[in-house]
Design an enzyme around this catalytic site. Structure first.
Site, PDB file in Angstrom:
ATOM      1  N   GLY A  43       0.844  -1.186   0.000  1.00 41.48           N
ATOM      2  CA  GLY A  43       0.000   0.000   0.000  1.00 41.48           C
ATOM      3  C   GLY A  43       0.877   1.233   0.000  1.00 41.48           C
ATOM      4  O   GLY A  43       2.080   1.145   0.294  1.00 41.48           O
ATOM      5  N   GLN A  48       3.544   9.927   1.061  1.00 41.69           N
ATOM      6  CA  GLN A  48       4.800   9.180   0.880  1.00 41.69           C
ATOM      7  C   GLN A  48       5.483   9.488  -0.449  1.00 41.69           C
ATOM      8  O   GLN A  48       6.648   9.141  -0.632  1.00 41.69           O
ATOM      9  CB  GLN A  48       4.551   7.673   0.991  1.00 41.69           C
ATOM     10  CG  GLN A  48       4.118   7.241   2.383  1.00 41.69           C
ATOM     11  CD  GLN A  48       3.948   5.745   2.438  1.00 41.69           C
ATOM     12  OE1 GLN A  48       2.901   5.220   2.072  1.00 41.69           O
ATOM     13  NE2 GLN A  48       4.986   5.038   2.857  1.00 41.69           N
ATOM     14  N   CYS A  96       7.091  -0.326   6.846  1.00 43.37           N
ATOM     15  CA  CYS A  96       6.599   0.848   6.116  1.00 43.37           C
ATOM     16  C   CYS A  96       7.715   1.312   5.191  1.00 43.37           C
ATOM     17  O   CYS A  96       8.864   1.403   5.616  1.00 43.37           O
ATOM     18  CB  CYS A  96       6.234   1.956   7.094  1.00 43.37           C
ATOM     19  SG  CYS A  96       5.679   3.469   6.283  1.00 43.37           S
ATOM     20  N   LEU A  97       7.366   1.607   3.934  1.00 44.97           N
ATOM     21  CA  LEU A  97       8.386   2.068   2.983  1.00 44.97           C
ATOM     22  C   LEU A  97       9.033   3.376   3.446  1.00 44.97           C
ATOM     23  O   LEU A  97      10.162   3.664   3.067  1.00 44.97           O
ATOM     24  CB  LEU A  97       7.767   2.256   1.594  1.00 44.97           C
ATOM     25  CG  LEU A  97       7.267   0.976   0.908  1.00 44.97           C
ATOM     26  CD1 LEU A  97       6.519   1.329  -0.374  1.00 44.97           C
ATOM     27  CD2 LEU A  97       8.417   0.021   0.619  1.00 44.97           C
ATOM     28  N   HIS A 138      -3.313   1.321   8.281  1.00 43.42           N
ATOM     29  CA  HIS A 138      -1.947   1.851   8.153  1.00 43.42           C
ATOM     30  C   HIS A 138      -1.950   3.073   7.232  1.00 43.42           C
ATOM     31  O   HIS A 138      -1.331   4.092   7.548  1.00 43.42           O
ATOM     32  CB  HIS A 138      -1.049   0.738   7.597  1.00 43.42           C
ATOM     33  CG  HIS A 138       0.377   1.131   7.355  1.00 43.42           C
ATOM     34  ND1 HIS A 138       1.433   0.533   8.022  1.00 43.42           N
ATOM     35  CD2 HIS A 138       0.946   2.042   6.527  1.00 43.42           C
ATOM     36  CE1 HIS A 138       2.572   1.084   7.603  1.00 43.42           C
ATOM     37  NE2 HIS A 138       2.304   1.996   6.689  1.00 43.42           N
ATOM     38  N   GLU A 139      -2.661   2.973   6.106  1.00 45.71           N
ATOM     39  CA  GLU A 139      -2.653   4.077   5.133  1.00 45.71           C
ATOM     40  C   GLU A 139      -3.442   5.282   5.646  1.00 45.71           C
ATOM     41  O   GLU A 139      -3.032   6.428   5.432  1.00 45.71           O
ATOM     42  CB  GLU A 139      -3.190   3.608   3.777  1.00 45.71           C
ATOM     43  CG  GLU A 139      -2.444   2.436   3.137  1.00 45.71           C
ATOM     44  CD  GLU A 139      -0.935   2.595   3.083  1.00 45.71           C
ATOM     45  OE1 GLU A 139      -0.434   3.734   3.071  1.00 45.71           O
ATOM     46  OE2 GLU A 139      -0.241   1.550   3.071  1.00 45.71           O
ATOM     47  N   HIS A 142      -1.284   7.271   7.763  1.00 44.33           N
ATOM     48  CA  HIS A 142      -0.399   8.181   6.998  1.00 44.33           C
ATOM     49  C   HIS A 142      -1.107   9.499   6.687  1.00 44.33           C
ATOM     50  O   HIS A 142      -0.494  10.562   6.728  1.00 44.33           O
ATOM     51  CB  HIS A 142       0.024   7.537   5.675  1.00 44.33           C
ATOM     52  CG  HIS A 142       1.232   6.667   5.777  1.00 44.33           C
ATOM     53  ND1 HIS A 142       2.449   7.117   6.245  1.00 44.33           N
ATOM     54  CD2 HIS A 142       1.428   5.364   5.458  1.00 44.33           C
ATOM     55  CE1 HIS A 142       3.333   6.129   6.212  1.00 44.33           C
ATOM     56  NE2 HIS A 142       2.742   5.048   5.739  1.00 44.33           N
TER      57      HIS A 142
HETATM   58 ZN    ZN Z   1       3.580   3.210   5.605  1.00 47.93          ZN
END
Ligand code: ZN
Length: 161
Positions: A43, A48, A96-97, A138-139, A142
């Site tokens: 995702g 991001q 997480c990226l 999670h998203e 963000h």
């Molecule tokens: Zn993330």
């Protein structure tokens, strides 16, 4: 290019999207899918990639970052809102990226119901479970300026980015 955790954009409350149907919005969503696939993400949220907007994308057939995760259908959600979270929770180690080479055990609701819009502005509601519900939470985090470091008691070093 992925924005990482020291960038303050990841701490902002992202702005609502108003330009439904525009080329600009389509380009941002396309770029998000491209970056997510390049990085093997499950995702990705717009902040991001440096866009403080309420958009996330997710979905994959197989993810080397989460080899035990079941396939999740691909979609883009614009101006998403969580409408309901189950009391039942699950624990799972997330990465997480934007927080590379770290993983942390995070408790999240097992199921959530959320509303979102597509690129053209049509509104939908969706109830999701398990790993997909975890991605949505999670998203949405963000979009509200939260990272896995806020949700996990501790983060451990990981070989996976
Ligand atoms: Zn993330």
């Amino acid at each position: 290019m992925i924005v990482t955790h020291e960038n303050p954009i990841l701490r902002e409350h992202a702005k609502s999207v108003t330009n439904y149907g525009s080329d600009e919005l389509k380009q941002i969503v396309d770029r998000m899918f491209k970056v997510m696939r390049e990085k093997d993400g499950v995702g990705l949220a717009a902040p991001q990639i440096g866009e403080s907007l309420r958009i996330f994308v997710y979905g994959f057939e197989y993810s080397p970052r989460y080899p035990d995760a079941p396939a999740v259908p691909v979609m883009a959600a614009i101006n998403p809102e969580i409408l309901w979270r189950s009391d039942e929770t699950t624990n799972y180690e997330e990465g997480c990226l934007s927080v590379p080479f770290k993983r942390g055990l995070i408790t999240r609701s097992s199921s959530v119901k959320f509303s979102y819009h597509d690129i053209e502005g049509n509104k939908y509601e969706k109830t999701v479970h398990g790993f997909e519900a975890r991605i949505v939470q999670h998203e949405v985090d963000h979009l509200n300026g939260f990272l896995i470091s806020d949700r996990a008691k501790e983060l451990r070093d990981s070989r996976i980015a």
